[in-house]
Design an enzyme around this catalytic site. Structure first.
Site, PDB file in Angstrom:
ATOM      1  N   ARG A 123       0.927  -1.163  -0.048  1.00 47.70           N
ATOM      2  CA  ARG A 123      -0.039   0.032  -0.076  1.00 47.70           C
ATOM      3  C   ARG A 123       0.835   1.364   0.036  1.00 47.70           C
ATOM      4  O   ARG A 123       1.913   1.088   0.143  1.00 47.70           O
ATOM      5  CB  ARG A 123      -0.933   0.069   1.361  1.00 47.70           C
ATOM      6  CG  ARG A 123      -0.172   0.159   2.522  1.00 47.70           C
ATOM      7  CD  ARG A 123      -0.978   0.595   3.785  1.00 47.70           C
ATOM      8  NE  ARG A 123      -0.354   0.361   4.797  1.00 47.70           N
ATOM      9  CZ  ARG A 123       0.563   1.255   5.541  1.00 47.70           C
ATOM     10  NH1 ARG A 123       0.987   2.286   4.915  1.00 47.70           N
ATOM     11  NH2 ARG A 123       1.054   0.975   6.601  1.00 47.70           N
ATOM     12  N   GLY A 179       1.848   5.048   1.930  1.00 50.43           N
ATOM     13  CA  GLY A 179       1.700   5.517   3.069  1.00 50.43           C
ATOM     14  C   GLY A 179       2.854   4.906   3.890  1.00 50.43           C
ATOM     15  O   GLY A 179       3.474   4.002   3.506  1.00 50.43           O
ATOM     16  N   VAL A 225       4.287   4.232   8.349  1.00 48.20           N
ATOM     17  CA  VAL A 225       4.090   2.949   9.203  1.00 48.20           C
ATOM     18  C   VAL A 225       2.704   3.491   9.895  1.00 48.20           C
ATOM     19  O   VAL A 225       2.283   4.479  10.267  1.00 48.20           O
ATOM     20  CB  VAL A 225       5.230   2.908  10.172  1.00 48.20           C
ATOM     21  CG1 VAL A 225       5.430   4.147  11.041  1.00 48.20           C
ATOM     22  CG2 VAL A 225       4.842   1.917  11.065  1.00 48.20           C
ATOM     23  N   HIS A 231      -2.188  -1.592  13.910  1.00 42.14           N
ATOM     24  CA  HIS A 231      -3.480  -1.939  13.889  1.00 42.14           C
ATOM     25  C   HIS A 231      -3.448  -2.962  15.386  1.00 42.14           C
ATOM     26  O   HIS A 231      -2.406  -3.491  15.718  1.00 42.14           O
ATOM     27  CB  HIS A 231      -3.655  -2.981  12.681  1.00 42.14           C
ATOM     28  CG  HIS A 231      -3.533  -2.507  11.585  1.00 42.14           C
ATOM     29  ND1 HIS A 231      -4.321  -1.560  11.044  1.00 42.14           N
ATOM     30  CD2 HIS A 231      -2.687  -2.538  10.279  1.00 42.14           C
ATOM     31  CE1 HIS A 231      -4.286  -0.905   9.779  1.00 42.14           C
ATOM     32  NE2 HIS A 231      -3.329  -1.830   9.428  1.00 42.14           N
ATOM     33  N   CYS A 263       1.970   7.203  10.612  1.00 42.49           N
ATOM     34  CA  CYS A 263       2.087   7.837   9.197  1.00 42.49           C
ATOM     35  C   CYS A 263       3.080   8.887   9.128  1.00 42.49           C
ATOM     36  O   CYS A 263       3.050   9.535   8.006  1.00 42.49           O
ATOM     37  CB  CYS A 263       0.585   8.536   9.062  1.00 42.49           C
ATOM     38  SG  CYS A 263      -0.697   7.459   9.350  1.00 42.49           S
TER      39      CYS A 263
END
EC number: 2.3.1.181
Length: 230
Positions: free
Chosen positions: A82, A84, A86, A89, A180
């Site tokens: 993807r 972006g 780091v 979750h 991010c």
């Protein structure tokens, strides 16, 4: 009664899942994407789930945003395809993975990112909260705190990855990264504004908002046996 062959809305299969290991969900997404590359007429999909604690880095992300030795991490760390930087979750964070064929919507990645933000903004509005965008960044903020991260991958106009909304997670995992890659804007969770909120109730509003924003008919479904919990 005369039925037209073309429905008014695109069908979108809704897979409401529980806690799923990151790599299992990632493999599932790739499988769904590959099927749709081979047959673009297959129904779109929205997966809603939670992950055990895990860190993921986008394909071009900078490992300097990790505040720990990647070889000595308490939790799994995965570099994936993807966009972006780091992110983290964990349970209590609702993750949405739309597998959409953008040729049926709009072939515009900026439009798609703004639509994902709009889904979250509408969910927050249900609770009387005003979600905000910050120009030059992707995601949704609430009173200066980032509550939703977004990172996507698109192959032949078919999407994978998606959004992560902090509902009621243990936020300590974020302390070990620069989320991010943004060092001057803190992360937050909805539980700070709405004590007692749960992912279970938020799922309903996320699905509802997603259907509104993308103009789809959600059909709650069960995944194929291959991805049933072992």
């Amino acid at each position: 009664m005369i039925h037209s062959n073309k429905p008014d809305k695109n069908r979108c299969l809704l897979y409401n899942q529980g806690l799923m290991p990151y790599l299992k969900a990632h493999g599932w997404q790739r499988s769904l994407l590959t099927e749709r590359i081979h047959d673009p007429n297959l129904d779109d999909v929205l997966i809603l789930l939670e992950h055990p604690p895990v860190y993921t880095l986008g394909q071009g992300s900078n490992s300097d945003f990790l505040k720990f030795d990647i070889d000595k991490s308490l939790y799994d760390v995965h570099r994936i395809e993807r966009g972006g930087e780091v992110t983290y979750h964990c349970p209590g964070q609702l993750v949405g993975y739309p597998i959409l064929n953008l040729q049926s919507y709009r072939k515009d990645l900026h439009w798609y990112l703004r639509q994902l933000e709009e889904v979250i903004i509408r969910v927050l509005a249900v609770y009387g909260l005003q979600g905000e965008r910050i120009p030059a960044f992707t995601g949704v903020w609430l009173q200066g705190r980032k509550v939703a991260a977004i990172g996507i991958k698109v192959s032949r106009w078919i999407t994978m990855h998606g959004f992560a909304l902090n509902v009621c997670p243990d936020m300590t995992g974020f302390e070990r990264i620069v989320p991010c890659g943004i060092s001057d804007k803190p992360v937050g969770s909805l539980a700070e504004w709405i004590p007692g909120i749960s992912c279970q109730e938020v799922r309903f509003y996320v699905a509802q908002s997603f259907a509104e924003v993308f103009g789809v008919e959600l059909v709650e479904s069960q995944p194929q046996e291959f991805f049933q919990p072992e």
